[in-house]
Design an enzyme around this catalytic site. Sequence first.
Site, PDB file in Angstrom:
ATOM      1  CG  ASP A 137      47.987 -64.623  66.851  1.00  0.00           C
ATOM      2  OD1 ASP A 137      48.043 -65.325  67.810  1.00  0.00           O
ATOM      3  OD2 ASP A 137      47.982 -63.706  66.202  1.00  0.00           O
TER       4      ASP A 137
ATOM      5  CG  HIS B  46      46.643 -60.119  69.168  1.00  0.00           C
ATOM      6  ND1 HIS B  46      47.219 -60.161  68.972  1.00  0.00           N
ATOM      7  CD2 HIS B  46      45.734 -60.353  68.329  1.00  0.00           C
ATOM      8  CE1 HIS B  46      47.495 -60.369  67.530  1.00  0.00           C
ATOM      9  NE2 HIS B  46      46.397 -60.973  66.860  1.00  0.00           N
TER      10      HIS B  46
ATOM     11  CG  HIS C 257      42.780 -58.089  66.151  1.00  0.00           C
ATOM     12  ND1 HIS C 257      42.971 -57.077  64.640  1.00  0.00           N
ATOM     13  CD2 HIS C 257      43.916 -59.062  66.082  1.00  0.00           C
ATOM     14  CE1 HIS C 257      43.950 -58.554  64.293  1.00  0.00           C
ATOM     15  NE2 HIS C 257      44.403 -60.094  65.081  1.00  0.00           N
TER      16      HIS C 257
ATOM     17  CG  HIS D 292      43.796 -66.326  63.238  1.00  0.00           C
ATOM     18  ND1 HIS D 292      45.394 -66.633  62.162  1.00  0.00           N
ATOM     19  CD2 HIS D 292      44.777 -65.092  63.653  1.00  0.00           C
ATOM     20  CE1 HIS D 292      45.994 -65.221  62.039  1.00  0.00           C
ATOM     21  NE2 HIS D 292      45.505 -64.340  62.668  1.00  0.00           N
TER      22      HIS D 292
END
Length: 277
Positions: free
Chosen positions: A97, A148, A152, A242
């Site tokens: 991510d 995503h 964020h 990540h």
Amino acid sequence: MQKDHLLTRRRALLAGAVPLGAAGVAAAFAPGTGRRTAPPPAAGARAARRPLRPSEYRLKPLTGYGPPHPPHGRTPVRHEPLLRVPGHGRTMVLSFDDGPDPRYTPHILDTLARYEVRAMFFVCGEMAAGHRDLLARMADEGHVVGNHTWTHPLLTRLRRARIRSEMERTSDIVEKVCGERPAWFRAPYGAWNRAAFQLGAELGMESLAWTVDTLDWTEPGTRTIVERVTDGAAPGVVVLSHDAGGDRSQSVRALRTYLPGLLDSGYHLTVPRRQYV
């Protein structure tokens, strides 16, 4: 997206957000397989097919024995995200991510390429827009590029119009660079709400969470990350890591250790294929 800003925001918001990555039932994946050889041919196909080499299997999409491009239909509106990949055999999915980040993403891509493994990358639009070469490389090397959001944010605190904008802008940049819009969505912090599920479905995206959280964003140490992945390894598992949002050097080093270990243990690391309804 700066390291200190995202790390502080993540720690502050995780306490108030209720991640949905530990509840729910996966139901939209087609059945997987753990065998290294090709399945029986479909009706009308030639019976003889040579077995797949291990490298070929790793690069096959999960449940990829159906039509190469299934017809698109309406994406279901869910009440909770998918968590795992049901099916047969020791199949797992690796996901990353917050990227792409030129400091870490290339190293992750290099390791995946070395072992001929594909993964899922849930990208943030503002990062993707600034590093289109890495976004293109993800697609070119067969990885799944997911949405995503753009910046964020914690979606549960946003109005519906802002959530749509966050999703839509990211899908637009992915389509512009990769040639197709993302088919998968992951909410920042694992915090979904009704609007996120509805809007994601409207934009043709299925919601995917995770089964094993490495918590690599806390920088717990390379060994700890490796142990979390290996201890949590099981058929159908989706691993969350990540490749941006802070110092991800531990994540890079950990992948180099646990990926060959998983493969040696008989796990198949690949990517899911959407099953349209």
